[in-house]
Design an enzyme around this catalytic site. Structure first.
Site, PDB file in Angstrom:
ATOM      1  N   LEU A 299       0.815  -1.214   0.000  1.00 15.06           N
ATOM      2  CA  LEU A 299       0.000   0.000   0.000  1.00 15.06           C
ATOM      3  C   LEU A 299       0.848   1.262   0.000  1.00 15.06           C
ATOM      4  CD1 LEU A 299      -2.748  -1.041   2.595  1.00 15.06           C
ATOM      5  CD2 LEU A 299      -2.822  -1.219   0.104  1.00 15.06           C
TER       6      LEU A 299
ATOM      7  N   ASN B 263      10.731   5.842   4.249  1.00 13.86           N
ATOM      8  CA  ASN B 263      11.983   5.648   4.978  1.00 13.86           C
ATOM      9  C   ASN B 263      11.769   4.769   6.200  1.00 13.86           C
ATOM     10  OD1 ASN B 263      13.418   7.308   3.230  1.00 13.86           O
ATOM     11  ND2 ASN B 263      12.787   9.151   4.327  1.00 13.86           N
ATOM     12  N   GLY B 264      12.368   3.598   6.182  1.00 15.58           N
ATOM     13  CA  GLY B 264      12.342   2.747   7.360  1.00 15.58           C
ATOM     14  C   GLY B 264      11.150   1.828   7.474  1.00 15.58           C
TER      15      GLY B 264
ATOM     16  N   LYS C  67       1.466  -2.042   9.019  1.00 12.94           N
ATOM     17  CA  LYS C  67       2.531  -1.052   8.888  1.00 12.94           C
ATOM     18  C   LYS C  67       3.783  -1.618   9.545  1.00 12.94           C
ATOM     19  CE  LYS C  67       3.803   3.717  10.091  1.00 12.94           C
ATOM     20  NZ  LYS C  67       3.351   4.993  10.712  1.00 12.94           N
TER      21      LYS C  67
ATOM     22  N   ASP D  58       1.050  16.135  11.112  1.00 11.61           N
ATOM     23  CA  ASP D  58       1.328  15.860   9.702  1.00 11.61           C
ATOM     24  C   ASP D  58       0.024  15.630   8.932  1.00 11.61           C
ATOM     25  OD1 ASP D  58       3.084  15.681   7.578  1.00 11.61           O
ATOM     26  OD2 ASP D  58       3.551  13.567   7.878  1.00 11.61           O
TER      27      ASP D  58
END
Length: 343
Positions: free
Chosen positions: A57, A61-62, A80, A180
């Site tokens: 999906l 980064n990471g 995730k 964010d």
């Protein structure tokens, strides 16, 4: 691509992950779910090896986000995954913190987190990997919908604003600041339900005592959606309301959906740190053509995007704004569902 800043001293361009009534108490518990997989998640019994990965999906980064199926129950989730060894951080602690932040608000407009899932010895995981088991929001992000559908009609924008504000009001009541808010971090279902996602840099803001709001202004997040006071936190010190920054991010998001492009820079201009800083801190709002937006929408945008954070209304207050409270709910939700369906 949005410019994401992790340190003020060394601006870098990062890829952000596109993750698929305020009744909950501020404690660490899983949201209700009907599947046995979710019940196992509450008990902390799940491992990554319990799931088959169906699709990617998003990547960043990471970590990465996958659509997964629980092998025993066939229940579908988003997973995730934070990769161990990337960035040198404690990903187990980071995942637990992110899960705790999400579980503070049992809102239908915040993505549910079922469990922190540990890695198992499997070819699909690496040592140190840890993951969050999340509800799957089947319509994708508003960024992906906009990329396919173009400009949103005002009715759909009003529905996005109303639902996102409901989620933010619940989070802010629990003293959670997201930091964010942007189209890529607002997910939408095929039924037109908008949900706030990706709490990787969210903070729980303690009651003010001295300068304890400073943590909410660490220079990380997506620069294009940062508020003026976050861009220049040294000017505002610890006196800025951290929750007002989320309202600014929503205002930029609403304007972007309406214009079908990032709105604070001229079309085609590269979003460098300097260009964004000038536009956000000193620039004027882009003019909207006559007939492109109602007076109510224009007033709503002006309220969200007021450069003085002390004059920016709270999310709870904006829920009473005529643009949101006066919308035709059925028509607005239908307009949003049609966009998601590609109609």
């Amino acid at each position: 691509m949005a410019l994401t800043i992790r340190e003020r001293r060394l601006p870098q361009l990062h890829i952000s992950l596109d993750l698929p009534s305020c009744a909950g108490a501020a404690n660490f518990r899983a949201a209700p779910a009907s599947t046995s997989a979710a019940a196992a998640a509450r008990a902390g019994e799940l491992r990554m090896s319990d799931f088959d990965r169906v699709a990617v999906l998003g990547r960043g980064n990471g970590g990465a986000v996958y659509k997964v199926v629980h092998r025993r129950t066939s229940a579908v989730y988003a997973l995730k995954v934070l990769h161990g060894g990337v960035g040198g951080g404690d990903h187990g602690a980071a995942a637990a913190t992110e899960a705790d932040v999400m579980r503070r608000a049992a809102s239908p407009h915040v993505v549910r987190c079922h469990s922190v899932v540990a890695a198992a010895a499997a070819a699909t995981s690496c040592p140190g990997d840890v993951a969050l088991l999340l509800e799957l929001v089947d319509g994708g992000s508003l960024a992906s919908v906009a990329a396919r559908a173009g400009a949103f009609p005002e009715a759909a924008v009003a529905e996005v604003a109303a639902q996102a504000l409901s989620g933010l009001a619940c989070l802010h009541a629990r003293r959670v600041v997201h930091r964010d808010i942007k189209p890529g971090n607002l997910l939408v279902s095929v039924d037109g339900e908008v949900k706030i996602a990706d709490f990787g840099i969210a903070k729980v803001v303690p009651p003010r005592r001295g300068g304890e709001h400073r943590a909410a202004y660490e220079y990380e997040g997506t620069a294009a959606y940062m508020s003026p006071e976050r861009f220049d936190s040294e000017l505002h010190g610890d006196g800025a309301d951290p929750f007002a920054a989320d309202v600014w991010g929503l205002g930029v998001t609403v304007l972007e959906l309406l214009m079908a492009r990032y709105p604070l820079l001229p079309a085609g201009q590269k979003p460098s740190w300097a260009a964004l800083m000038c536009a956000i801190c000193f620039g004027e709002l882009p003019p909207l053509p006559d007939g492109a937006a109602s007076p109510e929408l224009r007033a709503f945008l002006a309220a969200c995007l007021h450069k003085d954070h002390t004059k920016r209304p709270s999310a709870a207050h904006l829920l009473t704004h005529q643009f949101v409270a006066g919308r035709n709910v059925a028509a607005s939700k239908l307009a949003l569902r049609r966009l998601v369906a590609g109609a």
